[in-house]
Design an enzyme around this catalytic site. Structure first.
Site, mmCIF file in Angstrom:
data_model
loop_
_atom_site.group_PDB
_atom_site.id
_atom_site.type_symbol
_atom_site.label_atom_id
_atom_site.label_comp_id
_atom_site.label_asym_id
_atom_site.label_seq_id
_atom_site.Cartn_x
_atom_site.Cartn_y
_atom_site.Cartn_z
ATOM 1 N N SER A 1 0.779 -1.098 0.006
ATOM 2 C CA SER A 1 0.031 -0.036 0.078
ATOM 3 C C SER A 1 0.748 1.131 0.113
ATOM 4 C CB SER A 1 -0.862 0.123 1.343
ATOM 5 O OG SER A 1 -1.499 1.244 1.574
ATOM 6 N N TYR B 1 -3.854 -0.042 9.963
ATOM 7 C CA TYR B 1 -3.571 -0.363 8.520
ATOM 8 C C TYR B 1 -2.054 0.092 8.229
ATOM 9 C CZ TYR B 1 -4.362 -0.616 3.361
ATOM 10 O OH TYR B 1 -4.360 -1.205 2.239
HETATM 11 C C1 GCO Z 1 -7.217 4.839 2.665
HETATM 12 C C2 GCO Z 1 -7.187 3.998 1.663
HETATM 13 C C3 GCO Z 1 -5.770 3.587 1.275
HETATM 14 C C4 GCO Z 1 -5.893 2.416 0.092
HETATM 15 C C5 GCO Z 1 -4.505 1.840 -0.329
HETATM 16 C C6 GCO Z 1 -3.622 3.125 -0.738
HETATM 17 O O1 GCO Z 1 -7.848 5.026 3.747
HETATM 18 O O2 GCO Z 1 -6.102 5.854 2.426
HETATM 19 O O3 GCO Z 1 -7.847 2.627 2.389
HETATM 20 O O4 GCO Z 1 -5.119 2.953 2.470
HETATM 21 O O5 GCO Z 1 -6.905 1.483 0.329
HETATM 22 O O6 GCO Z 1 -4.009 1.268 0.607
HETATM 23 O O7 GCO Z 1 -2.221 2.288 -1.112
#
Ligand code: GCO
Length: 256
Positions: A147, A160
């Protein structure tokens, strides 16, 4: 090797976690189009069955195995069953992931644990099991869906971001331990693509306006635009690429 065959995956078994929908489903189609025998995965057996039927109707050699990568007791038996019933896994795509957006000080223990368990620990547990066979066969490809958050933070994406940053370094850790067995471990780093995970963002005019300004290409990506990088890493074309992440992001990481 003729360049026409360099990116082919004929008869190679590929397991893609989290592939009932979203990017995982698109990545699986790309692998199947290159000749791979694709093993789809998801936690919901009904959704997974529907996707497998769609793939088979399209003429793909597709199989479905429902298991939860966060449940260690499910992973080893599932991998053993896949390798018994379909064949040795030559390509593993660790794609399964969740997003739970909240300011970090409002993130609960449960949310933190869930995101880390799915996006980081689960991918490790699956990779460790699959790698045991790859080590024996002295060949394999392990690819992670990374990501932009493997490199940068964005507000409200703390768990995340921590998980995807961990994935970036787990790729390097696996490289230094497993490359000697002719296993290539790399990642693809999607920028912003419209999927179930990002739909709330795509539906938000303020976010869209920010993203168009932040992205040099001035647009969202098309999920099919990830397939080229995936095939490079999944095929013989990438046999000497290890420990890397290929970002497919319209230039976001190149820009302040
Ligand atoms: C967010 C998104 C991102 C994308 C992706 C970007 O909330 O900014 O979910 O995390 O999903 O991972 O690379």
């Amino acid at each position: 090797m003729a360049t026409s065959k360099l990116f082919r995956l004929d008869n190679r078994v590929a397991l893609i976690t989290g592939s009932s929908q979203g990017l995982g489903k698109v990545l699986s189609k790309g692998l199947a189009d290159a000749g791979a025998r694709v093993v789809l995965n998801g936690r919901d057996p009904h959704k997974l069955k529907g996707t497998v039927e769609e793939f088979r109707a399209h003429g793909y050699d597709a199989y479905g195995y429902a298991f939860d990568i966060t449940k260690r007791v499910e992973v080893d038996p599932a991998i053993e069953r896949i390798e018994r019933e379909v064949g040795p896994i030559e390509i593993l795509v660790n794609n399964a992931g969740i997003q739970r957006r909240a300011p970090l000080h409002e993130v609960t223990d449960e949310t933190w644990d869930e995101v880390i368990a799915t996006n980081l620990t689960g991918a490790f547990v699956v990779s460790r099991k699959v790698a045991q066979g790859m080590i024996q066969r002295q060949r394999g490809k392990i690819i992670f869906t990374c990501s932009l958050m493997s490199e940068l933070g964005r507000t409200t994406t703390g768990p995340y971001t921590a998980a995807k940053g961990g994935v970036r370094m787990l790729i390097r850790a696996m490289c230094v331990d497993w490359a000697r067995y002719n296993i290539q471990i790399n990642g693809i780093g999607p920028g912003y693509f419209i999927t179930e995970m990002t739909k709330p963002l795509a539906d938000n005019p303020e976010f869209n306006s920010w993203l168009m300004g932040r992205t040099p290409a001035r647009r969202w990506g098309n999920p099919e635009e990830l397939i080229g990088a995936l095939l490079l890493l999944a095929s013989d074309a990438g046999n000497f690429i290890n420990g890397q992440i290929i970002y497919v992001d319209g230039g976001i990481l190149a820009a302040l």
